[in-house]
Design an enzyme around this catalytic site. Structure first.
Site, PDB file in Angstrom:
ATOM      1  N   CYS A  89      -0.586   8.579   3.399  1.00 14.90           N
ATOM      2  CA  CYS A  89      -1.445   9.379   2.530  1.00 14.90           C
ATOM      3  C   CYS A  89      -0.576   9.916   1.396  1.00 14.90           C
ATOM      4  O   CYS A  89       0.540   9.443   1.195  1.00 14.90           O
ATOM      5  CB  CYS A  89      -2.156  10.493   3.296  1.00 14.90           C
ATOM      6  N   ASP A 129      -9.086  14.234   1.284  1.00 12.93           N
ATOM      7  CA  ASP A 129      -7.861  14.975   1.544  1.00 12.93           C
ATOM      8  C   ASP A 129      -8.193  16.427   1.900  1.00 12.93           C
ATOM      9  O   ASP A 129      -8.631  17.190   1.037  1.00 12.93           O
ATOM     10  CB  ASP A 129      -6.952  14.921   0.312  1.00 12.93           C
ATOM     11  N   ASN A 168       1.825  13.297   3.205  1.00 15.76           N
ATOM     12  CA  ASN A 168       2.248  13.132   4.593  1.00 15.76           C
ATOM     13  C   ASN A 168       2.284  14.453   5.361  1.00 15.76           C
ATOM     14  O   ASN A 168       3.130  14.672   6.209  1.00 15.76           O
ATOM     15  CB  ASN A 168       3.604  12.413   4.677  1.00 15.76           C
ATOM     16  N   CYS A 180      -1.194  16.014   5.952  1.00 14.53           N
ATOM     17  CA  CYS A 180      -2.564  16.200   6.453  1.00 14.53           C
ATOM     18  C   CYS A 180      -3.101  14.933   7.126  1.00 14.53           C
ATOM     19  O   CYS A 180      -3.120  14.826   8.350  1.00 14.53           O
ATOM     20  CB  CYS A 180      -3.506  16.622   5.320  1.00 14.53           C
ATOM     21  N   ARG A 181      -3.524  13.975   6.327  1.00 15.04           N
ATOM     22  CA  ARG A 181      -4.240  12.810   6.862  1.00 15.04           C
ATOM     23  C   ARG A 181      -3.362  11.840   7.639  1.00 15.04           C
ATOM     24  O   ARG A 181      -3.706  11.435   8.756  1.00 15.04           O
ATOM     25  CB  ARG A 181      -4.951  12.062   5.730  1.00 15.04           C
ATOM     26  N   SER A 182      -2.245  11.408   7.051  1.00 18.31           N
ATOM     27  CA  SER A 182      -1.443  10.386   7.740  1.00 18.31           C
ATOM     28  C   SER A 182      -0.774  10.903   9.011  1.00 18.31           C
ATOM     29  O   SER A 182      -0.748  10.179  10.010  1.00 18.31           O
ATOM     30  CB  SER A 182      -0.442   9.717   6.797  1.00 18.31           C
TER      31      SER A 182
END
Length: 161
Positions: free
Chosen positions: A8, A125, A11, A13-15
């Site tokens: 993401c 995000d 690095n 939050c999402r990934s």
């Protein structure tokens, strides 16, 4: 060892959420000795930081470990070493393609590519939206389908399952 990298923007939050969820799913079916997951960001602002508090909170709520996950920036070497590069949105795909020009064999996908008729293709995000629950639901769905896809692509995993 089959290696999966989730990517993401920063690095945090999402990934890392996807890395933790995917690792959890892989461990549940006892393939953690054959499939490895990691995460990275296309930007380097948060290098060395733990996942965002919202990411940690949603993982805790779902009893999923995020031990050992710290932010790092994706590198050209990653595109050579990982079997699957999984981006969270179209913007990350574009950023990865700039790096991937020297590695045309790199398998770069968007996480929601693995979901049959997803409601949305880009995982929003939560750093900006604050909606970690929505992101968790999308990531959970995407990781489930991604894991099935990977198992179906590798005969040695079908036999171990």
């Amino acid at each position: 060892m089959i290696r999966v990298l989730f990517v993401c923007l920063g690095n945090i939050c999402r990934s890392p959420l996807a890395e933790a969820v995917f690792r959890h799913k892989v461990k549940q079916i006892h393939l953690d000795h054959l499939i490895e997951a990691d995460s990275a960001g296309t930007g380097g602002w948060h290098i060395g930081n733990p996942p965002h508090k919202g990411t940690r909170d949603i993982l805790k709520q779902n009893n999923i470990s995020f031990d050992g996950i710290v932010a790092r920036q994706v590198s050209a070497k990653d595109l050579e070493e990982f079997d699957y590069i999984i981006a969270m949105d179209a913007s990350n795909i574009e950023n990865l393609k700039k790096i991937a020009k020297q590695f045309p064999a790199a398998k770069v996908y968007r996480l929601m590519d693995f979901v049959n008729q997803p409601l949305i293709m880009d995982i929003p995000d939560p750093y900006f939206t604050g909606n970690f629950e929505e992101v968790y639901q999308l990531v959970e769905q995407g990781c489930t389908h991604l894991l099935h896809f990977i198992i179906n692509q590798h005969e040695e995993l079908k036999q171990k399952k």
